[in-house]
Design an enzyme around this catalytic site. Structure first.
Site, PDB file in Angstrom:
ATOM      1  N   LYS A   1      -1.070   8.186  -0.773  1.00  0.00           N
ATOM      2  CA  LYS A   1      -0.182   8.103  -1.928  1.00  0.00           C
ATOM      3  C   LYS A   1      -0.706   7.050  -2.922  1.00  0.00           C
ATOM      4  O   LYS A   1      -1.237   6.030  -2.488  1.00  0.00           O
ATOM      5  CB  LYS A   1       1.188   7.671  -1.387  1.00  0.00           C
TER       6      LYS A   1
ATOM      7  N   LYS B   1       3.350   1.415   8.388  1.00  0.00           N
ATOM      8  CA  LYS B   1       2.858   0.029   8.332  1.00  0.00           C
ATOM      9  C   LYS B   1       2.526  -0.458   9.738  1.00  0.00           C
ATOM     10  O   LYS B   1       1.525  -1.127   9.961  1.00  0.00           O
ATOM     11  CB  LYS B   1       3.922  -0.882   7.717  1.00  0.00           C
TER      12      LYS B   1
ATOM     13  N   LYS C   1       1.015   0.576  -5.058  1.00  0.00           N
ATOM     14  CA  LYS C   1       0.706  -0.774  -5.535  1.00  0.00           C
ATOM     15  C   LYS C   1      -0.245  -1.493  -4.580  1.00  0.00           C
ATOM     16  O   LYS C   1      -0.952  -2.402  -4.964  1.00  0.00           O
ATOM     17  CB  LYS C   1       1.994  -1.605  -5.625  1.00  0.00           C
TER      18      LYS C   1
END
Ligand code: TYM
Length: 329
Positions: A193, A111, A196
């Protein structure tokens, strides 16, 4: 009976990666193990949330646990915030986790490296809360997808350290990562990956996607121009990812058998077969999900689950507090 514990963070809708990498295993194991499956909602607010959405996702998540086959008569299903000991032990674990350890956690590093601004302290220290989630229940195994393995390993390291410092406090859990389906990739970019936070929304199949949308996502999945169904994640990542999905949804069919099944056929036929498997799963889950919504079973499941979880968590927290010489009342 050996115990197993795992959780899912209900930020946004659950997706096929959550099902294949984690949820289906909770269901598989519930006959053989004492399964604790919880909704990790404390973890949600490590990133900004819309309060109304948060409540809705929570209910949906419980409904989906049940719709996927978790049985409240067999497994203990509960909400993290119904058991305040998670937050309490979370603080204690935070104080026993080194910054060097947190700095090595790839999820946070990813992140940060994407340049995301204003990342919270909660996000940075969430592996310590996850350690508390696990250690409160002394599980033997923690079934997770590949991306969470590092956090379970950190849990083990901190637990071992605390056992050395304070005496035998914690059972040391083992991560359980399946051979197939532990890392389902995005359909639109198989180098990432399935998640969401898929901005395009094309690469991620949600368990509540309507069947037409789900089929379209599979049929337009990125593949390659080699035109043969072959398992080779390096050179054919898209096709290999679809093979992982197909195998997971068809009794772990070996890749060699899938290659034989589609020998001489085009990607169109293969994708159609994957889409059929995905749609059959979604149809069954959604049928049960709709029944569950109006049945009142969600509330009962959570009330019963919280009572059972609390009794265990209270005892474990008492033990830890006594060992470290302080009591949070
Ligand atoms: P979360 O909510 O990101 O994911 C829930 C589970 O789904 C798995 N998973 C995947 N598996 C295969 N392919 C994918 N693309 C994929 N995406 C997600 C995850 O590995 C995970 O097993 N921190 C955890 C929740 C948590 C937890 C815990 C888990 C909190 N406390 C204690 C186990 C034990 C999380 O954010 O998972």
């Amino acid at each position: 009976m050996k115990r197993m514990l795992s959780g899912i963070k209900p930020t946004g809708q659950l997706h096929l990666g959550n099902y294949i990498g984690a949820l289906r295993h909770f269901v598989e194991y519930q006959d053989e193990y004492d399964v604790f499956a919880f909704i990790a909602n404390l973890h949600c607010i490590t990133v900004p949330q819309d309060p109304k959405e948060l409540k809705k996702n929570l209910r949906d998540c419980v409904a989906l646990y049940l719709a996927c086959g978790l049985d409240p008569e067999k497994a203990t299903i509960f909400l993290q915030t119904d058991v305040k000991e998670h937050a309490q032990l979370g603080y204690i674990m935070n104080c026993h986790t080194y910054m060097g350890e947190l700095n090595r956690m790839t999820q946070f590093k990813d992140k940060q490296s994407k340049g995301e601004k204003n990342l919270s302290g909660g996000l940075y220290t969430y592996p310590a809360l996850m350690a508390a989630d696990i250690l409160l229940y002394s599980p033997d195994y923690v079934p997770v997808g590949e991306d969470q393995k590092q956090h379970v390993e950190l849990t083990r390291d901190v637990a071992i350290r605390m056992n050395h410092r304070y005496g035998d406090l914690f059972k040391i859990p083992e991560p359980l990562v399946a051979k197939v389906g532990a890392r389902i990739m995005s359909l639109s970019d198989p180098s990432k990956k399935m998640s969401k936070s898929d901005a395009t929304n094309k690469g991620c199949i949600y368990l509540l996607d309507d069947l037409k949308t789900a089929r379209k996502k599979v049929m337009s999945a990125v593949t390659d121009n080699l035109a043969h169904v072959h398992y080779d994640p390096e050179n054919q990542p898209g096709v290999s990812n679809l093979m992982q999905i197909y195998s997971s949804l068809n009794h772990e069919k070996p890749f060699a058998d899938i290659e034989k099944e589609f020998d001489g056929k085009g990607y169109g036929d293969f994708k159609k077969a994957v889409a059929d498997s995905v749609c059959a799963l979604l149809e069954e889950i959604q049928r049960k999900y709709n029944e569950i919504q109006t049945s009142g079973i969600i509330e009962k499941t959570l009330t019963d689950g919280a009572a059972k979880a609390r009794a265990i968590a209270e005892k474990e927290l008492d033990k830890v507090q006594e060992a470290i010489g302080m009591e949070i009342i």
